[in-house]
Design a protein around this motif. Structure first.
Motif, short mmCIF file in Angstrom:
data_model
loop_
_atom_site.label_atom_id
_atom_site.label_comp_id
_atom_site.label_asym_id
_atom_site.label_seq_id
_atom_site.Cartn_x
_atom_site.Cartn_y
_atom_site.Cartn_z
N GLU A 10 -28.09 9.41 -68.05
CA GLU A 10 -28.14 10.80 -67.93
C GLU A 10 -29.23 11.78 -68.28
OE1 GLU A 10 -24.15 10.44 -64.85
OE2 GLU A 10 -23.59 12.42 -66.67
N LEU A 11 -29.63 12.31 -66.92
CA LEU A 11 -30.51 13.37 -67.12
C LEU A 11 -29.97 14.24 -66.10
CD1 LEU A 11 -32.81 14.65 -68.40
CD2 LEU A 11 -34.24 13.33 -67.01
N THR A 12 -29.75 15.59 -66.63
CA THR A 12 -29.48 17.09 -65.68
C THR A 12 -30.92 18.13 -65.96
OG1 THR A 12 -27.09 16.51 -66.53
CG2 THR A 12 -27.57 18.58 -65.48
N VAL A 13 -30.88 18.12 -64.39
CA VAL A 13 -32.13 19.25 -64.27
C VAL A 13 -31.85 20.44 -63.22
CG1 VAL A 13 -34.57 18.95 -63.32
CG2 VAL A 13 -33.51 16.71 -64.18
N PRO A 14 -32.07 20.83 -64.00
CA PRO A 14 -32.61 21.68 -65.04
C PRO A 14 -31.54 21.53 -65.99
CG PRO A 14 -31.68 23.96 -64.00
CD PRO A 14 -31.52 23.13 -63.07
N SER A 30 -33.83 4.66 -60.70
CA SER A 30 -32.92 5.89 -61.23
C SER A 30 -31.89 6.26 -59.65
CB SER A 30 -33.34 7.23 -61.46
OG SER A 30 -34.08 7.97 -60.62
N SER A 31 -30.35 7.05 -59.63
CA SER A 31 -30.48 7.16 -58.46
C SER A 31 -29.35 8.88 -58.82
CB SER A 31 -28.97 6.66 -58.80
OG SER A 31 -28.33 7.22 -59.33
N VAL A 32 -30.25 9.98 -58.08
CA VAL A 32 -29.81 11.44 -57.71
C VAL A 32 -28.70 12.11 -57.34
CG1 VAL A 32 -30.90 13.64 -57.69
CG2 VAL A 32 -32.32 11.58 -58.23
N GLU A 33 -27.54 12.76 -57.87
CA GLU A 33 -26.26 13.04 -56.97
C GLU A 33 -26.86 14.57 -57.41
OE1 GLU A 33 -23.02 10.43 -57.45
OE2 GLU A 33 -23.48 11.48 -59.25
N PHE A 34 -26.44 16.07 -56.32
CA PHE A 34 -27.21 17.10 -56.17
C PHE A 34 -25.23 17.77 -56.87
CE2 PHE A 34 -27.37 20.87 -54.04
CZ PHE A 34 -28.33 21.56 -54.42
N PHE A 35 -25.17 18.87 -57.44
CA PHE A 35 -24.11 19.58 -58.15
C PHE A 35 -24.37 21.20 -57.27
CE2 PHE A 35 -23.65 15.44 -60.18
CZ PHE A 35 -22.75 15.11 -59.70
N VAL A 36 -23.44 21.52 -57.07
CA VAL A 36 -23.93 23.39 -56.42
C VAL A 36 -21.86 23.73 -56.77
CG1 VAL A 36 -23.97 25.19 -55.33
CG2 VAL A 36 -25.14 22.72 -54.88
N TYR A 37 -22.02 24.87 -57.77
CA TYR A 37 -20.59 25.65 -58.78
C TYR A 37 -20.53 26.85 -58.13
CZ TYR A 37 -20.90 21.08 -61.43
OH TYR A 37 -20.86 20.21 -62.62
N ASP A 38 -19.47 27.66 -57.53
CA ASP A 38 -19.22 28.75 -56.84
C ASP A 38 -19.81 29.83 -58.15
OD1 ASP A 38 -17.96 31.00 -56.81
OD2 ASP A 38 -17.97 30.83 -54.46
N ASN A 39 -20.71 30.55 -58.19
CA ASN A 39 -21.37 31.00 -59.77
C ASN A 39 -20.12 32.62 -59.55
OD1 ASN A 39 -23.15 32.23 -61.12
ND2 ASN A 39 -23.93 34.02 -60.30
N THR A 44 -25.25 13.18 -52.10
CA THR A 44 -26.47 12.17 -52.41
C THR A 44 -27.81 12.92 -52.01
OG1 THR A 44 -24.57 10.62 -51.40
CG2 THR A 44 -26.78 10.03 -51.36
N VAL A 45 -28.50 12.21 -52.89
CA VAL A 45 -29.98 12.32 -53.06
C VAL A 45 -30.41 11.45 -52.72
CG1 VAL A 45 -31.99 14.28 -54.57
CG2 VAL A 45 -29.46 14.57 -54.21
N VAL A 104 -28.04 15.67 -60.84
CA VAL A 104 -28.41 14.77 -62.21
C VAL A 104 -29.11 13.01 -61.48
CG1 VAL A 104 -26.22 13.13 -63.29
CG2 VAL A 104 -25.99 15.61 -62.42
N VAL A 105 -29.57 12.91 -62.66
CA VAL A 105 -31.06 11.26 -62.82
C VAL A 105 -29.57 11.01 -63.22
CG1 VAL A 105 -32.57 10.44 -62.53
CG2 VAL A 105 -31.90 13.13 -62.20
#
Length: 120
Positions: A98-102, A40-49, A60-61, A91-92
């Motif tokens: 794809e699989l989103t964690v959590p 797999s490959s994994v990416e990181f996302f962050v959203y302003d609350n 990139t993870v 996101v894996v």
């Protein structure tokens, strides 16, 4: 269910330490076990609350140990400029989807003010 219970906390502007995490899922007994990331490959996302702005887009993870679900994210300049508690997710991507964690909720990413902000 795919879970991630840790809160990530950094001061504004910090880019270290590199954050190592274990991506986990809940097995049929209700125990948390590592997600196998082999192939797999994994990416990181962050959203302003507050306003939903995307603060980290496809970060990139690095996969440290695929069988044991261990990953690391190296913070980049600009990743930690906006203070507050934001929403993060990984996101894996596998060959078959794809699989989103959590998959229920988000990982709290807390960026706190530093002293320099108080004296500028």
């Amino acid at each position: 269910m795919y879970v991630m219970s840790e809160q990530i906390v950094l001061k504004k502007g910090d880019t270290v330490p590199v954050r190592e995490l274990e991506l986990q899922e809940e097995n049929s007994d209700g125990d948390r076990v590592p997600i196998d990331l082999t192939g797999s490959s994994v990416e990181f996302f962050v959203y302003d609350n507050q306003n939903g702005d995307l603060l980290i887009d496809e970060g990139t993870v690095n996969i440290v140990d695929s069988v044991n679900g261990l990953i690391e994210y190296e913070w980049e300049d600009g990743d930690t400029q906006r203070t507050g508690v934001h929403k993060g997710e990984f996101v894996v991507t596998y060959d078959n989807g794809e699989l989103t964690v959590p998959n229920d909720g988000f990982i709290p990413v807390k960026i706190t003010e530093d002293l320099q902000d108080n004296f500028s």
